[in-house]
Each structure stands twice: as structure tokens, then as C-alpha cells.
Write a protein that holds these residues in place. Structure first.
Motif, PDB file in Angstrom:
ATOM      1  N   GLN A 277       7.023  13.415  32.255  1.00 16.43           N
ATOM      2  CA  GLN A 277       7.361  13.024  33.623  1.00 16.43           C
ATOM      3  C   GLN A 277       8.821  13.312  33.950  1.00 16.43           C
ATOM      4  OE1 GLN A 277       6.228   8.907  33.626  1.00 16.43           O
ATOM      5  NE2 GLN A 277       4.056   9.326  34.015  1.00 16.43           N
ATOM      6  N   LEU A 278       9.716  13.008  33.016  1.00 14.11           N
ATOM      7  CA  LEU A 278      11.132  13.249  33.260  1.00 14.11           C
ATOM      8  C   LEU A 278      11.434  14.740  33.371  1.00 14.11           C
ATOM      9  CD1 LEU A 278      12.760  10.585  30.908  1.00 14.11           C
ATOM     10  CD2 LEU A 278      12.646  10.553  33.404  1.00 14.11           C
ATOM     11  N   ILE A 279      10.814  15.558  32.525  1.00 11.67           N
ATOM     12  CA  ILE A 279      11.015  17.008  32.615  1.00 11.67           C
ATOM     13  C   ILE A 279      10.536  17.528  33.959  1.00 11.67           C
ATOM     14  CG2 ILE A 279      10.274  19.232  31.674  1.00 11.67           C
ATOM     15  CD1 ILE A 279      10.232  17.905  28.914  1.00 11.67           C
ATOM     16  N   SER A 280       9.371  17.071  34.388  1.00 13.22           N
ATOM     17  CA  SER A 280       8.823  17.516  35.669  1.00 13.22           C
ATOM     18  C   SER A 280       9.716  17.081  36.833  1.00 13.22           C
ATOM     19  CB  SER A 280       7.408  16.964  35.854  1.00 13.22           C
ATOM     20  OG  SER A 280       6.552  17.410  34.812  1.00 13.22           O
ATOM     21  N   ILE A 281      10.214  15.856  36.770  1.00 11.67           N
ATOM     22  CA  ILE A 281      11.108  15.379  37.827  1.00 11.67           C
ATOM     23  C   ILE A 281      12.403  16.191  37.830  1.00 11.67           C
ATOM     24  CG2 ILE A 281      12.517  13.418  38.588  1.00 11.67           C
ATOM     25  CD1 ILE A 281      10.265  11.596  37.578  1.00 11.67           C
ATOM     26  N   GLY A 282      12.908  16.509  36.637  1.00 18.14           N
ATOM     27  CA  GLY A 282      14.128  17.312  36.557  1.00 18.14           C
ATOM     28  C   GLY A 282      13.955  18.695  37.152  1.00 18.14           C
ATOM     29  N   ILE A 283      12.825  19.339  36.870  1.00 20.16           N
ATOM     30  CA  ILE A 283      12.553  20.662  37.435  1.00 20.16           C
ATOM     31  C   ILE A 283      12.464  20.587  38.952  1.00 20.16           C
ATOM     32  CG2 ILE A 283      10.829  22.499  37.576  1.00 20.16           C
ATOM     33  CD1 ILE A 283      10.206  21.953  34.617  1.00 20.16           C
ATOM     34  N   LEU A 284      11.731  19.608  39.451  1.00 19.35           N
ATOM     35  CA  LEU A 284      11.639  19.434  40.898  1.00 19.35           C
ATOM     36  C   LEU A 284      13.014  19.143  41.502  1.00 19.35           C
ATOM     37  CD1 LEU A 284       8.377  17.298  41.189  1.00 19.35           C
ATOM     38  CD2 LEU A 284       8.674  19.672  41.872  1.00 19.35           C
ATOM     39  N   GLY A 285      13.835  18.369  40.775  1.00 20.09           N
ATOM     40  CA  GLY A 285      15.162  18.048  41.269  1.00 20.09           C
ATOM     41  C   GLY A 285      16.037  19.278  41.436  1.00 20.09           C
ATOM     42  N   GLU A 286      15.898  20.255  40.526  1.00 23.01           N
ATOM     43  CA  GLU A 286      16.677  21.484  40.654  1.00 23.01           C
ATOM     44  C   GLU A 286      16.342  22.214  41.953  1.00 23.01           C
ATOM     45  OE1 GLU A 286      19.099  22.927  38.996  1.00 23.01           O
ATOM     46  OE2 GLU A 286      19.268  21.293  37.544  1.00 23.01           O
ATOM     47  N   TYR A 287      15.065  22.308  42.261  1.00 22.25           N
ATOM     48  CA  TYR A 287      14.661  23.006  43.488  1.00 22.25           C
ATOM     49  C   TYR A 287      15.020  22.198  44.730  1.00 22.25           C
ATOM     50  CZ  TYR A 287      12.150  26.507  40.777  1.00 22.25           C
ATOM     51  OH  TYR A 287      11.842  27.526  39.927  1.00 22.25           O
ATOM     52  N   VAL A 288      14.833  20.894  44.676  1.00 21.79           N
ATOM     53  CA  VAL A 288      15.193  20.059  45.821  1.00 21.79           C
ATOM     54  C   VAL A 288      16.710  20.101  46.051  1.00 21.79           C
ATOM     55  CG1 VAL A 288      15.254  17.686  46.687  1.00 21.79           C
ATOM     56  CG2 VAL A 288      13.193  18.548  45.588  1.00 21.79           C
ATOM     57  N   GLY A 289      17.472  20.114  44.957  1.00 24.71           N
ATOM     58  CA  GLY A 289      18.919  20.204  45.083  1.00 24.71           C
ATOM     59  C   GLY A 289      19.358  21.487  45.776  1.00 24.71           C
ATOM     60  N   ARG A 290      18.676  22.594  45.481  1.00 28.44           N
ATOM     61  CA  ARG A 290      19.006  23.852  46.155  1.00 28.44           C
ATOM     62  C   ARG A 290      18.677  23.768  47.643  1.00 28.44           C
ATOM     63  NH1 ARG A 290      19.728  28.225  42.571  1.00 28.44           N
ATOM     64  NH2 ARG A 290      19.199  29.680  44.221  1.00 28.44           N
ATOM     65  N   ILE A 291      17.559  23.133  47.970  1.00 26.13           N
ATOM     66  CA  ILE A 291      17.215  22.953  49.383  1.00 26.13           C
ATOM     67  C   ILE A 291      18.283  22.124  50.082  1.00 26.13           C
ATOM     68  CG2 ILE A 291      15.512  21.964  50.963  1.00 26.13           C
ATOM     69  CD1 ILE A 291      13.383  22.544  48.843  1.00 26.13           C
ATOM     70  N   TYR A 292      18.742  21.071  49.428  1.00 28.59           N
ATOM     71  CA  TYR A 292      19.770  20.204  49.992  1.00 28.59           C
ATOM     72  C   TYR A 292      21.062  20.979  50.256  1.00 28.59           C
ATOM     73  CZ  TYR A 292      23.248  16.446  50.172  1.00 28.59           C
ATOM     74  OH  TYR A 292      24.278  15.634  50.538  1.00 28.59           O
TER      75      TYR A 292
END
Length: 338
Positions: A277-292
Motif C-alpha cells: 500500500q505504501l509503495i502504491s501510494i508513493g508512486i501515485l504521489g509522484e504523479y500527483v506531485g507533478r500535476i500539482y
């Protein structure tokens, strides 16, 4: 207008600037057209900017940009491309690991009709084995995972035609990975092989942390595989959980005295699922961070000083949405050197 523009990002390179300029001058005098040398000071804290000013006063071919603070290597290259006026633009590092003597070979390939000519490393002389190993693995992983074919063992040292530079300047990305964008635009591209020399002087600027950040940026920017990886990890976790559930039922029914039926197995499964779960959240966070970062709409850099560009002035950065997100807008402030 100059025929050639040479863009060199600089960060705390006071020990290499004199030798860099000397070797570049011997090359510039041999080229078949006028040349401008664009030195981009990326918020240096040593005497780099002072040396750059002195070069500008001695040689009218030397132009320079000075950032208001450190914005990073890729942003410095982007700023140089924004201001470059040549028909062909050469990008190289200031540490002389990219040999200026290779420029005529790049120009020769451009004159043969190639729009992008990149320098490809065959050896990394006198570099630690761990760094060579990490670079070797990274370029090959990126090559297989990226959506476009990014050449192996290539850095930012290259020559790009004016058409390619105009396309890069029009791209709105804020997390820039120049060698990936250079591959994405297409056109005719070819390699010039060379042995990468050791740094001439000073300390390495691309530390392990910066190199890791650049690697993550390149993977996230040019591949959707990390997103798929989180899906695959979720499916694998579901399969393992189902298997463990069946095993626990079996042990309860047929091996009630087994030590694996206690809290140990439950703890292992909980930690495994938590890691997924943490790995998946981290991966999603990288993409969301780029959107931000993209939607904030801030300019890529601010300039404190500009010298040598007759059609530009040093200015504060004022972003207007109708312009490119990393362009700078001119105000009435002009420095004494420009």
C-alpha cells in the motif's frame, strides 16, 4: 544573428571557467560562422558570476544569464535554450567532462542533415565503480521502460537544430528532462561517440541524491510503467493473501499445532500488505506531485542579471498565462552590462 549558440550551465565552477573558456575559444575560431557563448549562472555561491562578467567584458561573443537563486541544472539548460539565437544550439556541461573539442564533429553531422546530434559515452574514465554501475543500470532501465526511445549512455551534451530548440521552448513541462524531450520530438538523430573525461577541477555537483531525483523524474516523466507496477503489486498482494488464507485454514483443520498458525504469520501478512500500500501510494504521489507543479503556473526561473543579449534585458520574472510557462517577461529594469 549567430550561426551557433553554445549553452553552458554553471554552478560553483570558478575553478573550471578559465580553462573552459580557453578550450572553447580554440574551437569557436574554427567554426564556419559567428558564435555566441551563453553561460547560465545557476545561483553560484563562489566567484563564478564575477568571472563570467569579466569574460563578457573581454569577449563580445560571451553572453550570460544569472538566476536569482539556484533552480537546478535542467532549468539552467532550459533558460539557455530560451535565449539561444543560433541556427544550431550546442549544450554542454562546464566541468569539461564534455570535451569542447568534440563540437566540430557534432557540427559536421548537423551539416549532413541531422537535426539532433548527441554525444554518446563509451567509457567513464576514473569514475567510481559504483557510479558507473548505477549509470549503466539506469540508462538501460529507462531505455526499456520509457514510452520513447531515449539513447543509452547519453547526457545533455548535444547539438540541436533551430527547429528542435523552438519545439523544446514551446513545451509546457515544468519538470524538465532535456535528453528525454530531445528524443520525444523526433527528427533525424545520430550519435557521436566519445570517452568521458574526469572532472577538470572542483567537486562533483550531481550528488547521489540529485542523480536519484533526476532518475525518478525521467521515469515518471516518460513512462507509465510505475503506475502499472502499483496495479501489479496490488494483484500480487491479493494472490498472496488468498494463498495465505487457504494455508491458514489448512493448518487450522489439519495441523493445529503448527507454529505458523499463530501471530507470526498474521504479522508477516500485515507488514507485506502495508508495504504494498505504501509503495502504491508513493508512486501515485509522484504523479500527483507533478500535476500539482504543473497547475501552479509559476515560471521556471527568475533572472537577476542578463548580459550580452541586445534584444533582451535583465528583469524580474512576471508570468502571463498566454506565454510559455517557463518564459520570462521584460520589465524596465536593465543591468549595466547588457
Amino acid at each position: 544573428m549567430p550561426r551557433y549558440s553554445i549553452v553552458v550551465p554553471i554552478f560553483n565552477e570558478e575553478a573550471t571557467i578559465p580553462e573552459l573558456y580557453r578550450r572553447l575559444c580554440s574551437v569557436l575560431d574554427c567554426l564556419d560562422g559567428e558564435t555566441e557563448l551563453i553561460l547560465v549562472d545557476d545561483g553560484s555561491r563562489d566567484q563564478s558570476l564575477l568571472l563570467i562578467r569579466e569574460l563578457h567584458e573581454r569577449d563580445e561573443r560571451v553572453c550570460y544569464l544569472s538566476f536569482a537563486r539556484n533552480f537546478g541544472h535542467q532549468v539552467a539548460v532550459t533558460a539557455g535554450l530560451n535565449f539561444a539565437r543560433g541556427e544550431a544550439v550546442i549544450v554542454m556541461d562546464a566541468d569539461l567532462q564534455d570535451p569542447p573539442e568534440l563540437i566540430p564533429r557534432l557540427v559536421n553531422q548537423w551539416q549532413r542533415g541531422y537535426q539532433v546530434v548527441y554525444a554518446q559515452r563509451t567509457q567513464r574514465l576514473r569514475e567510481p565503480w559504483f557510479k558507473r554501475l548505477m549509470a549503466h543500470c539506469f540508462y538501460r532501465v529507462l531505455y526499456h521502460l520509457a514510452d520513447v526511445e531515449i539513447p543509452i549512455d547519453t547526457g545533455d551534451f548535444c547539438l540541436m537544430d533551430r527547429r528542435v530548440v523552438d519545439l523544446l521552448n514551446a513545451m509546457p513541462e515544468r519538470n524538465r528532462y532535456i535528453r528525454g524531450l530531445r528524443a520525444w520530438v523526433g527528427f533525424r538523430q545520430t550519435a557521436v561517440l566519445f570517452d568521458r573525461a574526469p572532472r577538470h577541477a572542483g567537486n562533483v555537483k550531481y550528488t547521489f541524491g540529485k542523480s536519484l531525483a533526476l532518475a525518478i523524474n525521467s521515469l515518471v516523466g516518460f513512462s507509465k510503467v510505475p503506475l502499472r507496477l502499483s496495479t501489479y503489486l496490488g494483484l500480487a498482494a491479493a494472490a498472496v493473501s488468498l494463498l495465505m488464507g487457504l494455508l491458514v485454514m489448512y493448518w487450522r483443520l489439519f495441523a493445529p499445532n503448527s507454529p505458523l498458525t499463530g501471530y507470526t504469520i498474521i504479522t508477516v501478512v500485515v507488514f507485506f500488505l502495508g508495504a504494498v500500500q505504501l509503495i502504491s501510494i508513493g508512486i501515485l504521489g509522484e504523479y500527483v506531485g507533478r500535476i500539482y507543479e504543473e497547475i501552479k503556473g509559476r515560471p521556471l526561473y527568475t533572472l537577476s542579471e542578463v548580459g550580452g543579449f541586445q534584444t533582451h534585458t535583465a528583469r524580474r520574472t512576471v508570468f502571463r498565462p498566454e506565454k510559455s510557462p517557463h518564459s520570462t517577461q521584460v520589465t524596465s529594469e536593465r543591468d549595466g552590462n547588457g
